[in-house]
Design an enzyme around this catalytic site. Structure first.
Site, short mmCIF file in Angstrom:
data_model
loop_
_atom_site.label_atom_id
_atom_site.label_comp_id
_atom_site.label_asym_id
_atom_site.label_seq_id
_atom_site.Cartn_x
_atom_site.Cartn_y
_atom_site.Cartn_z
N ASP A 126 -14.57 15.22 0.61
CA ASP A 126 -15.07 16.58 0.47
C ASP A 126 -14.58 17.30 1.72
OD1 ASP A 126 -16.54 18.92 0.79
OD2 ASP A 126 -18.24 18.14 -0.31
N HIS A 127 -13.60 18.17 1.57
CA HIS A 127 -12.95 18.70 2.78
C HIS A 127 -13.91 19.51 3.65
CE1 HIS A 127 -12.41 22.40 0.41
NE2 HIS A 127 -12.11 23.02 1.53
N GLU A 165 -16.01 33.86 -1.33
CA GLU A 165 -14.55 33.86 -1.30
C GLU A 165 -14.01 35.23 -1.64
OE1 GLU A 165 -12.42 30.22 -2.35
OE2 GLU A 165 -14.10 29.89 -3.69
N LYS A 194 -14.03 36.74 2.78
CA LYS A 194 -14.24 35.31 2.89
C LYS A 194 -15.32 35.10 3.94
CE LYS A 194 -13.22 30.84 3.00
NZ LYS A 194 -13.43 29.96 1.85
N GLY A 230 0.47 11.62 -7.06
CA GLY A 230 0.53 13.09 -6.94
C GLY A 230 1.38 13.45 -5.74
N HIS A 249 -19.61 20.77 -2.00
CA HIS A 249 -19.69 21.40 -0.68
C HIS A 249 -21.11 21.91 -0.35
CE1 HIS A 249 -15.48 21.12 -1.37
NE2 HIS A 249 -15.30 22.27 -1.97
N GLY A 264 2.98 16.89 -5.51
CA GLY A 264 2.05 18.00 -5.74
C GLY A 264 1.78 18.87 -4.52
N ASP A 265 1.02 19.91 -4.80
CA ASP A 265 0.70 20.93 -3.81
C ASP A 265 -0.18 20.39 -2.67
OD1 ASP A 265 0.67 23.74 -3.18
OD2 ASP A 265 -1.48 23.65 -3.66
N LEU A 266 -1.17 19.57 -3.03
CA LEU A 266 -2.07 19.05 -2.01
C LEU A 266 -1.31 18.16 -1.02
CD1 LEU A 266 -5.09 18.65 -1.06
CD2 LEU A 266 -5.00 16.50 -2.32
N ALA A 267 -0.44 17.29 -1.57
CA ALA A 267 0.34 16.40 -0.71
C ALA A 267 1.20 17.25 0.23
CB ALA A 267 1.20 15.48 -1.57
N LYS A 280 -11.87 15.50 -5.20
CA LYS A 280 -12.82 16.07 -6.13
C LYS A 280 -12.08 16.71 -7.29
CE LYS A 280 -14.20 20.34 -5.64
NZ LYS A 280 -13.30 21.49 -5.75
#
Ligand code: BG6
Length: 483
Positions: free
Chosen positions: A178-179, A217, A342, A12, A241, A15-18, A149
């Protein structure tokens, strides 16, 4: 910091997370010397990128997240990145990947250490794990794997995935991320509970009326409708979470701070978790879906969401344990999209005490996690000019400057993976219990859906979720503290 030699393979890598999280976090670790000369990163994904293009992307990711950087450092850092176009279902591609990893291992003296990072769509996790095993991608040094996750969709699929991963990795080498466990205020729960007699001695079944966890959120599902519609708030936020937060709040004191003692304390608690019956699910859980407004879509109108969807964007519920310091105390939770703001917070509500004044406000301990970080105790005192009782907050607040120094959750957690500290990752035994609970609730909802009249409360955006969320309390004297 010790320089840790490693070849890291990110599935990945385009990708966006990276881009948003992993590359900036790795750069920060590089700047601190944890990874330096002896590391290489292989980004893999389907797109036909070149090494050079990936390096440009890495450099952009760093500039987007850092105000000031030394351009030479960015260049040197990016030079450690390599790109391998990869179809995760094609066995031959693993051969090429293996060769590249070996080549880079020699070039960077990485000592056979491999770190695999699953940062792509979860439906591929099992396939990747299987091919890491059958194509022997692991190295001769340490082999660790980080899994994003969701880890499975229910207990059965999580067990299947776990089997595929454990074919190549030991439990100690599997880092289920789990951030939330990398967040400053979540990491503050244990020290707060176990270093303050004031809090430790009070947080017991005898004194605590209930505990409330709210993860609210402001935004809706945005571009993630396709994924979210197969998940829902219960799987997306509670299974991981919220359960991790509740575990940290309710677990007994660990023997020491080692990862194994902390996981042991968590497991002792979770064994005693009460799994609700279908009748209890009906009474103690509320699910909801957001409606639209002038400038926001209703959930059912979001892109890639089934217009007939029964997926919940809000859930409130209750959990109790038979053991631990707060055994039998109701722990209420709620989470949802499209709230008024939030706000991630925990309220520990103490029992009312008879007193000669005949009045008092509730005495609570609150931990605010995001967007501000603070802990405060709401206490009663005397009003200056009358005999009335007034309410004040004693606040332990973190300054903006202090919070600016707090590393991003991903930086912290990646650091932990490099130094082999699995304290802030989810152990299989924890995950299993969480899924047992979630599956029971999902099954009860599914049965309700099949009967054709599911109870899904519609709620307006920019508010506090459905009003039915206030119906889950055990006694009429209880209510949500954060309103
Ligand atoms: C993710 C969920 O795990 O957490 C998202 O998939 C959610 O749906 C996000 O928005 C919230 O995280 P945070 O750190 O912004 O509170």
């Amino acid at each position: 910091m010790k320089n840790i030699p490693v070849v890291m393979i990110i599935f990945g890598g385009s990708g966006d997370l990276a881009h948003r999280k992993l590359y900036p976090a790795l750069f920060n670790l590089y700047e601190q010397g944890l990874i330096h000369d002896n590391f290489a990163v292989i980004g893999t994904a389907r797109r036909p990128w070149s090494h050079e293009y990936l390096r440009e992307q890495v450099s952009d990711a760093i500039h987007e997240t850092h105000d000031q950087v030394d351009e030479n450092d960015v260049k040197r850092f990016a030079s450690h990145f390599y790109y391998q176009s990869h179809d995760v279902t094609n066995v031959e591609h693993y051969e090429t990947l293996k060769k590249l990893a070996q080549e880079l291992d020699d070039r960077y003296s990485a000592q056979g250490n491999r770190l695999f990072y699953m940062a792509m769509a979860p439906r591929f996790f099992g396939t990747i794990a299987t091919h890491i095993n059958d194509q022997s991608l692991t190295g001769s040094g340490f082999n660790r794997i980080v899994v994003e996750k969701p880890f499975g969709h229910d207990l059965a699929s999580a067990e299947e995935l776990n089997k595929e991963i454990t074919a190549s990795f030991n439990e100690d080498d599997i880092f289920r991320i789990d951030h939330y466990l990398g967040k400053e205020m979540i990491q503050n729960i244990m020290p707060m509970r176990f270093t303050n007699p004031l809090i430790k001695n009070i947080c017991t079944s005898e004194n605590v009326k209930n505990i409330q966890v709210t993860l609210a959120e402001r935004l809706g599902v945005e571009a993630r409708g396709g994924y979210y519609d197969t998940s829902g708030a219960l799987r997306d936020m509670v299974q991981n979470h919220i359960f991790q937060i509740i575990t940290l709040l309710a677990m007994p004191e660990p023997k020491d701070l080692s990862s194994s003692s902390i996981h042991k304390a968590k497991q002792d608690l979770l064994e005693s978790m009460i799994i609700p019956t279908p009748e209890e699910v009906e009474k103690d859980f509320v699910r909801g879906q957001y409606l639209g407004s002038d400038n926001t879509f209703a959930y059912k109108k979001e892109p890639n969401v089934d217009p007939e969807s029964t997926t919940e964007t809000f859930v409130a519920g209750k959990v109790k344990f038979k053991k631990g310091p707060v055994a039998d105390v109701p722990i209420y939770f709620r989470t949802g999209k499209e709230f008024k703001e939030k706000k991630n917070r925990i309220d520990i509500v103490l029992k009312h005490m008879n007193n000669p004044y005949g009045q008092a406000h509730s005495n609570n301990i609150t931990i605010e996690i995001d967007p501000v970080s603070k802990i405060y105790i709401t206490i009663n005192g005397k009003k200056i000019d009358t005999s009335g009782i007034r309410r004040e907050n004693l606040t332990y607040e973190f300054s903006k400057e202090e919070m600016a120094k707090v590393p991003d959750g991903y930086e912290r957690l990646l650091h932990d993976v490099f130094v082999d500290d699995s304290t802030n990752f989810t152990h299989w035994s924890e995950l299993k219990r969480y899924w047992e609970f979630i599956d029971t609730v999902e099954d009860a909802w599914q049965k309700e859906n099949e009967k054709g009249n599911p109870k899904i409360s519609q709620y307006l955006p920019y508010r506090m979720g459905p009003k039915e969320a206030s119906d889950i309390f055990e006694s009429p004297t209880e209510h949500w503290i954060y309103e």
